[in-house]
Scaffold this motif. Structure first.
Motif, PDB file in Angstrom:
ATOM      1  N   ILE A   3       0.853  -1.293  -0.135  1.00  0.00           N
ATOM      2  CA  ILE A   3       0.063   0.244  -0.024  1.00  0.00           C
ATOM      3  C   ILE A   3       0.978   1.302  -0.093  1.00  0.00           C
ATOM      4  O   ILE A   3       0.645   2.245  -0.897  1.00  0.00           O
ATOM      5  N   PRO A   4       2.050   1.346   0.997  1.00  0.00           N
ATOM      6  CA  PRO A   4       2.875   2.672   0.629  1.00  0.00           C
ATOM      7  C   PRO A   4       3.437   2.836  -0.583  1.00  0.00           C
ATOM      8  O   PRO A   4       3.435   4.077  -1.141  1.00  0.00           O
ATOM      9  N   ALA A   5       3.786   1.840  -1.334  1.00  0.00           N
ATOM     10  CA  ALA A   5       4.372   2.091  -2.623  1.00  0.00           C
ATOM     11  C   ALA A   5       3.327   2.679  -3.542  1.00  0.00           C
ATOM     12  O   ALA A   5       3.730   3.310  -4.411  1.00  0.00           O
ATOM     13  N   LEU A   6       2.199   2.171  -3.497  1.00  0.00           N
ATOM     14  CA  LEU A   6       1.072   2.530  -4.414  1.00  0.00           C
ATOM     15  C   LEU A   6       0.716   4.224  -4.155  1.00  0.00           C
ATOM     16  O   LEU A   6       0.273   4.944  -4.874  1.00  0.00           O
ATOM     17  N   SER A   7       0.833   4.596  -2.694  1.00  0.00           N
ATOM     18  CA  SER A   7       0.467   5.676  -2.239  1.00  0.00           C
ATOM     19  C   SER A   7       1.561   6.669  -2.869  1.00  0.00           C
ATOM     20  O   SER A   7       1.378   7.773  -3.319  1.00  0.00           O
ATOM     21  N   SER A  48     -12.334  10.053  -7.115  1.00  0.00           N
ATOM     22  CA  SER A  48     -13.280   8.961  -7.453  1.00  0.00           C
ATOM     23  C   SER A  48     -12.442   8.173  -7.866  1.00  0.00           C
ATOM     24  O   SER A  48     -11.874   8.055  -8.772  1.00  0.00           O
ATOM     25  N   VAL A  49     -12.769   6.726  -7.147  1.00  0.00           N
ATOM     26  CA  VAL A  49     -11.893   5.491  -7.558  1.00  0.00           C
ATOM     27  C   VAL A  49     -12.689   4.435  -7.807  1.00  0.00           C
ATOM     28  O   VAL A  49     -13.750   4.241  -7.312  1.00  0.00           O
ATOM     29  N   GLY A  50     -12.157   3.707  -8.948  1.00  0.00           N
ATOM     30  CA  GLY A  50     -12.700   2.475  -9.527  1.00  0.00           C
ATOM     31  C   GLY A  50     -12.118   1.206  -8.719  1.00  0.00           C
ATOM     32  O   GLY A  50     -11.051   1.048  -8.430  1.00  0.00           O
ATOM     33  N   MET A  51     -12.955   0.529  -8.049  1.00  0.00           N
ATOM     34  CA  MET A  51     -12.809  -0.779  -7.314  1.00  0.00           C
ATOM     35  C   MET A  51     -13.182  -2.129  -8.181  1.00  0.00           C
ATOM     36  O   MET A  51     -14.151  -2.171  -8.787  1.00  0.00           O
ATOM     37  N   TRP A  52     -12.031  -3.038  -8.113  1.00  0.00           N
ATOM     38  CA  TRP A  52     -12.419  -4.124  -9.186  1.00  0.00           C
ATOM     39  C   TRP A  52     -11.818  -5.234  -8.469  1.00  0.00           C
ATOM     40  O   TRP A  52     -10.995  -5.053  -7.205  1.00  0.00           O
ATOM     41  N   GLY A  53     -12.058  -6.380  -8.835  1.00  0.00           N
ATOM     42  CA  GLY A  53     -11.430  -7.762  -8.394  1.00  0.00           C
ATOM     43  C   GLY A  53     -12.414  -8.797  -7.700  1.00  0.00           C
ATOM     44  O   GLY A  53     -13.575  -8.514  -7.619  1.00  0.00           O
ATOM     45  N   THR A  54     -11.942  -9.713  -6.992  1.00  0.00           N
ATOM     46  CA  THR A  54     -12.644 -10.912  -6.569  1.00  0.00           C
ATOM     47  C   THR A  54     -13.385 -10.635  -5.300  1.00  0.00           C
ATOM     48  O   THR A  54     -14.340 -11.169  -4.576  1.00  0.00           O
ATOM     49  N   SER A  55     -13.112  -9.229  -4.695  1.00  0.00           N
ATOM     50  CA  SER A  55     -13.453  -8.956  -3.523  1.00  0.00           C
ATOM     51  C   SER A  55     -15.097  -7.942  -3.821  1.00  0.00           C
ATOM     52  O   SER A  55     -15.323  -7.695  -2.548  1.00  0.00           O
ATOM     53  N   ALA A  95     -21.769  -6.475  -3.338  1.00  0.00           N
ATOM     54  CA  ALA A  95     -21.291  -6.781  -2.003  1.00  0.00           C
ATOM     55  C   ALA A  95     -19.581  -6.366  -2.623  1.00  0.00           C
ATOM     56  O   ALA A  95     -19.077  -6.797  -3.266  1.00  0.00           O
ATOM     57  N   ALA A  96     -19.107  -5.713  -1.433  1.00  0.00           N
ATOM     58  CA  ALA A  96     -17.615  -5.454  -1.227  1.00  0.00           C
ATOM     59  C   ALA A  96     -17.136  -5.940   0.100  1.00  0.00           C
ATOM     60  O   ALA A  96     -17.396  -5.491   1.085  1.00  0.00           O
ATOM     61  N   GLN A  97     -16.059  -6.424   0.126  1.00  0.00           N
ATOM     62  CA  GLN A  97     -15.313  -6.663   1.393  1.00  0.00           C
ATOM     63  C   GLN A  97     -14.928  -5.622   2.080  1.00  0.00           C
ATOM     64  O   GLN A  97     -14.234  -4.794   1.306  1.00  0.00           O
ATOM     65  N   ASN A  98     -14.969  -5.245   3.303  1.00  0.00           N
ATOM     66  CA  ASN A  98     -14.690  -4.236   3.912  1.00  0.00           C
ATOM     67  C   ASN A  98     -12.998  -3.997   4.004  1.00  0.00           C
ATOM     68  O   ASN A  98     -12.642  -2.938   4.142  1.00  0.00           O
ATOM     69  N   LEU A  99     -12.550  -5.109   4.007  1.00  0.00           N
ATOM     70  CA  LEU A  99     -11.141  -5.202   4.113  1.00  0.00           C
ATOM     71  C   LEU A  99     -10.409  -4.442   2.958  1.00  0.00           C
ATOM     72  O   LEU A  99      -9.629  -3.372   2.967  1.00  0.00           O
ATOM     73  N   MET A 100     -11.157  -4.543   1.759  1.00  0.00           N
ATOM     74  CA  MET A 100     -10.457  -4.183   0.546  1.00  0.00           C
ATOM     75  C   MET A 100     -11.017  -2.645   0.399  1.00  0.00           C
ATOM     76  O   MET A 100     -10.215  -1.947   0.129  1.00  0.00           O
ATOM     77  N   VAL A 101     -12.087  -2.296   0.821  1.00  0.00           N
ATOM     78  CA  VAL A 101     -12.455  -1.176   0.929  1.00  0.00           C
ATOM     79  C   VAL A 101     -11.665  -0.289   1.645  1.00  0.00           C
ATOM     80  O   VAL A 101     -11.009   0.919   1.507  1.00  0.00           O
ATOM     81  N   GLY A 102     -11.162  -0.610   2.862  1.00  0.00           N
ATOM     82  CA  GLY A 102     -10.493   0.000   3.864  1.00  0.00           C
ATOM     83  C   GLY A 102      -9.175   0.096   3.152  1.00  0.00           C
ATOM     84  O   GLY A 102      -8.358   1.174   3.329  1.00  0.00           O
ATOM     85  N   TYR A 159      -8.298   0.294  -0.151  1.00  0.00           N
ATOM     86  CA  TYR A 159      -8.481   1.368  -0.929  1.00  0.00           C
ATOM     87  C   TYR A 159      -8.361   2.908  -0.351  1.00  0.00           C
ATOM     88  O   TYR A 159      -7.615   3.832  -0.853  1.00  0.00           O
ATOM     89  N   GLN A 160      -8.850   3.022   0.906  1.00  0.00           N
ATOM     90  CA  GLN A 160      -9.122   4.530   1.449  1.00  0.00           C
ATOM     91  C   GLN A 160      -7.444   4.567   1.855  1.00  0.00           C
ATOM     92  O   GLN A 160      -7.041   5.691   1.941  1.00  0.00           O
ATOM     93  N   ASP A 161      -6.986   3.559   2.602  1.00  0.00           N
ATOM     94  CA  ASP A 161      -5.524   3.694   3.189  1.00  0.00           C
ATOM     95  C   ASP A 161      -4.644   4.317   1.910  1.00  0.00           C
ATOM     96  O   ASP A 161      -3.886   5.224   2.238  1.00  0.00           O
ATOM     97  N   ILE A 162      -4.935   3.689   0.604  1.00  0.00           N
ATOM     98  CA  ILE A 162      -3.791   4.211  -0.350  1.00  0.00           C
ATOM     99  C   ILE A 162      -4.270   5.688  -0.913  1.00  0.00           C
ATOM    100  O   ILE A 162      -3.308   6.527  -1.089  1.00  0.00           O
ATOM    101  N   VAL A 163      -5.392   5.822  -0.923  1.00  0.00           N
ATOM    102  CA  VAL A 163      -5.850   7.308  -1.134  1.00  0.00           C
ATOM    103  C   VAL A 163      -5.466   8.223  -0.451  1.00  0.00           C
ATOM    104  O   VAL A 163      -4.636   9.440  -0.546  1.00  0.00           O
ATOM    105  N   ILE A 164      -5.745   8.083   1.308  1.00  0.00           N
ATOM    106  CA  ILE A 164      -5.141   8.717   2.103  1.00  0.00           C
ATOM    107  C   ILE A 164      -3.604   9.136   2.193  1.00  0.00           C
ATOM    108  O   ILE A 164      -3.287  10.128   2.307  1.00  0.00           O
ATOM    109  N   GLY A 165      -3.092   7.896   1.815  1.00  0.00           N
ATOM    110  CA  GLY A 165      -1.750   7.993   1.981  1.00  0.00           C
ATOM    111  C   GLY A 165      -1.173   8.602   0.791  1.00  0.00           C
ATOM    112  O   GLY A 165       0.215   9.304   0.952  1.00  0.00           O
ATOM    113  N   ALA A 166      -1.591   8.924  -0.005  1.00  0.00           N
ATOM    114  CA  ALA A 166      -1.335   9.680  -1.156  1.00  0.00           C
ATOM    115  C   ALA A 166      -1.714  11.149  -1.206  1.00  0.00           C
ATOM    116  O   ALA A 166      -1.455  12.207  -2.153  1.00  0.00           O
TER     117      ALA A 166
END
Length: 242
Positions: free
Chosen positions: A53-57, A75-82, A139-146, A148-155
């Motif tokens: 996550i830090p590298a992405l931020s 505004s962020v797009g979320m994708w994947g199996t989560s 439905a989205a897993q809260n772990l993945m939602v969190g 995404y938020q960490d990445i965005v806030i870190g940036a």
């Protein structure tokens, strides 16, 4: 869909590149102010999961400077199996009772713990029967939602909207072509490692799936079959389609 006048920063965290676009959006359309992309840090995303996550931020911070992005609300797009999107048919009930019923329905259809997901729904306007209602469950897993938020806030940004990438694709189509009635339309967004596949019927999304297959698969096949480096294989692939 966008309503009224709004200044938007779109962020797409892809497996191969990270893209950002700054837009002015109004009822009359959208105008692009700035755009940029940067390679996704190696090893930071694998199998649809964030590994660094830090590298992405940090990469997003660099991109903000390069693209001269001024605004902070992303505004962020979320994708994947989560993220799982499923169309269901249920007995017709009052709209005010749908949210309560949806939680019970989700426990039947999603392989996630109901206490560990963020759940939303959309009522489809063309039901299959007058006694039933068609509903799109998201439905989205809260772990993945969190994450995404960490990445965005870190940036240094604020997570204003977290949307399903497939829905963002459908919204883009609608913004350009309107809500097309009487037709079923398939939309494909072919990325490096993931393809967004969306089906729109009478203007409503009825199916959305992220397929773990993209342009990188073709590059690696060229690399393997022709015995060239990955960068050379990528160049050969691009020369064939341009």
């Amino acid at each position: 869909m966008f309503f009224g006048a709004k200044k938007v920063v779109g962020l797409d965290i892809g497996t191969n590149t990270i893209k950002m676009a700054e837009l002015n959006v109004s009822g009359g359309g959208a105008s692009l102010i700035s755009f940029g992309f940067i390679p996704t840090p190696a090893g930071s995303i694998s199998g649809g999961e964030f590994n660094n996550i830090p590298a992405l931020s940090d990469a997003i911070r660099t991109l903000i400077l390069q693209a001269k992005i001024k605004r902070k609300n992303a505004s962020v797009g979320m994708w994947g199996t989560s993220v799982i999107v499923k169309k269901i048919t249920m007995p017709k009930i009052e709209k005010k009772l749908i949210a309560q019923q949806i939680r019970w329905e989700a426990e039947q259809y999603f392989p996630f713990d109901a206490n560990e997901i963020s759940l939303a729904h959309h009522l489809i306007h063309t039901p299959t029967s007058p006694d039933t209602m068609d509903v799109l469950l998201i439905a989205a897993q809260n772990l993945m939602v969190g994450q995404y938020q960490d990445i965005v806030i870190g940036a240094g940004l604020k997570l204003d909207v977290l949307d399903v990438s497939g829905f963002a694709l459908a919204n883009t189509f609608e913004l350009n072509y309107g809500r097309i009635q009487g037709q079923t339309i398939a939309l494909l967004n072919l990325g490096a490692g993931v393809t967004n596949f969306v089906v729109v019927n009478n203007g409503d999304v009825i199916f959305s799936r992220d397929i773990p297959f993209g342009g990188l698969n073709y590059t690696l096949e060229i690399h393997k079959e022709m015995g060239v480096s990955v960068s050379e294989a990528e160049a050969l692939k691009l020369s064939a389609v341009t």
